[in-house]
Design a protein around this motif. Sequence first.
Motif, mmCIF file in Angstrom:
data_model
loop_
_atom_site.group_PDB
_atom_site.id
_atom_site.type_symbol
_atom_site.label_atom_id
_atom_site.label_comp_id
_atom_site.label_asym_id
_atom_site.label_seq_id
_atom_site.Cartn_x
_atom_site.Cartn_y
_atom_site.Cartn_z
ATOM 1 N N THR A 33 109.704 114.189 9.065
ATOM 2 C CA THR A 33 109.889 112.768 8.754
ATOM 3 C C THR A 33 111.014 112.161 9.571
ATOM 4 O O THR A 33 111.135 110.950 9.670
ATOM 5 N N ASN A 90 104.036 109.703 8.806
ATOM 6 C CA ASN A 90 103.749 111.025 8.250
ATOM 7 C C ASN A 90 102.617 111.756 8.942
ATOM 8 O O ASN A 90 101.870 112.488 8.307
ATOM 9 N N SER A 149 103.429 117.367 11.545
ATOM 10 C CA SER A 149 104.083 118.431 10.780
ATOM 11 C C SER A 149 104.284 119.674 11.626
ATOM 12 O O SER A 149 103.593 119.899 12.610
ATOM 13 N N GLN A 190 104.663 123.738 11.129
ATOM 14 C CA GLN A 190 104.412 124.813 10.165
ATOM 15 C C GLN A 190 104.109 124.254 8.771
ATOM 16 O O GLN A 190 104.688 124.702 7.783
ATOM 17 N N ASP A 191 103.258 123.240 8.729
ATOM 18 C CA ASP A 191 102.842 122.644 7.459
ATOM 19 C C ASP A 191 103.917 121.848 6.725
ATOM 20 O O ASP A 191 103.705 121.417 5.602
ATOM 21 N N GLU A 192 105.062 121.691 7.358
ATOM 22 C CA GLU A 192 106.103 120.849 6.764
ATOM 23 C C GLU A 192 106.071 119.516 7.488
ATOM 24 O O GLU A 192 106.166 119.477 8.713
ATOM 25 N N LYS A 193 105.959 118.448 6.731
ATOM 26 C CA LYS A 193 105.966 117.131 7.370
ATOM 27 C C LYS A 193 107.308 116.906 8.063
ATOM 28 O O LYS A 193 108.360 117.195 7.495
#
Length: 405
Positions: free
Chosen positions: A374, A364, A367, A369-372
């Motif tokens: 995965t 983890n 990221s 744009q602030d989205e992890k």
Amino acid sequence: MSVFDTLKERGFIAQVTHENEIRELFDKEKVSFYIGFDPTADSLHVGHFLGMMVMAHMQQAGHRPICLIGGGTATVGDPSGKTDMRKMMTDEVIAHNCECFKKQMQRFIDFSDGKALMVNNGDWLKKLNYIEMLRDIGPHFSVNRMLTAECYKQRMEKGLTFLEFNYMIMQAYDFMELNHRYDCKLEMGGDDQWSNIIAGVELIRRKEAKAAFGLTFTLLTTSEGKKMGKTEKGALWLDPAKTSPYEFYQYWRNVTDADVEKCLALLTFLPMKEVKRLGSLQDQAINDAKKVLAFEVTKLIHGEAEALSAQQAAEALFNGTGNLDNVPTIELSEADFGLKLLDLLAREGVFASKSEGRRLIQQNGLSLQDEKITDVDFVLSKELFSEKSLLVKKGKKKYYRLVIA
RNA sequence: GGGUAGGUGCCCGAGUGGUUAAAGGGAGCAGACUGUAAAUCUGCCAACUUCGGUUUACGAUGGUUCGAAUCCAUCCCUGCCCA
């Protein structure tokens, strides 16, 4: 206030050979002094920067700095690294490195009108005749005494080659030579140079019966005693091509609380009153001191414009204010769409290897744009670019901006 | 030159024929917590991978063995003692 006191107050001074005489000397004449730099790379790093700060303070007080480039010693290769002998450097490389050093030094040291000198010890060391030199200065060195030097003590267990043992003599010789040529009376250096420095001081005093002095400055270490200026990629270089101003800024922005005051005193010209005030800030407030530190040091090395850019980038990333233009940027071409993000970032050096990148994603640590992210196989598509750039975050605080070229 | 102890992953250091990609520690990286701090806790820490594996690795080169970091030979390097 005398420079000596300035240096002392700011915490530069580690050891001095003759405190009172030096103090007096500083007051009554323009002193020529020298610091040696080994041209082992084409850029200086923060370790050297400390020495340059000392020179700058001294020059401001009217003294004359001599930058000694170890062109002669570098051809031999300083074996201190041990495991493998440092590759012999060619004259061309050394000459090139010297030029790079000079350019970087000019920012702090004024070389105009002989106000500072830059010399290369290759000029005299390479011409030396072994027998002559041996007869000339050999008698002035006591091996018994040399062996008691702190710098050799630890090496006595690990093994010490003559080449290395000899280093002290060469350095002492340098000092003597500079004393002849330029009336250089003082050698300065990092505290690890103490033994070598006193060797020179003693040589001049013994052989020439002239006064010579030595002074060492504190090594730049963290409060835990580790060498400062190490990044994950290695040294913190002064060359913007090797360490970007943004990276450089971030390094100082992130020093630990305990080191802030020390860094401000050593690496900036802020008045001590201000240094003390900033250093005494507590908890969250000390972040302001770190900002000042980062800005000031970056300004000294890269200039105000770059410092401002770095600062803006940092503000944009961490506070959400300001623009992102100065964030480290990776330009993409059409051909890059369809590539896995992992492959792309590995190619761009964001990850040292694919395995490392894969690991990071699995943990983890990445990221967009602030989205992890995965999915290790995440593919970069053009549709993602609703805005002109995408922000990639690696770990807690390393950012990269992706833009379409 | 003789004797002797060694050379293990980024560093230190265990490991003396298979279950060892190699204990443990440090450094480093990531996650949680926080203040872009420290401390702490957790996970990771050779490379590549279609995630099933594959390939390199214990100074170097050869050899013994079904199988070696571990045994043998030669060589290189280092410490210590002797000359």
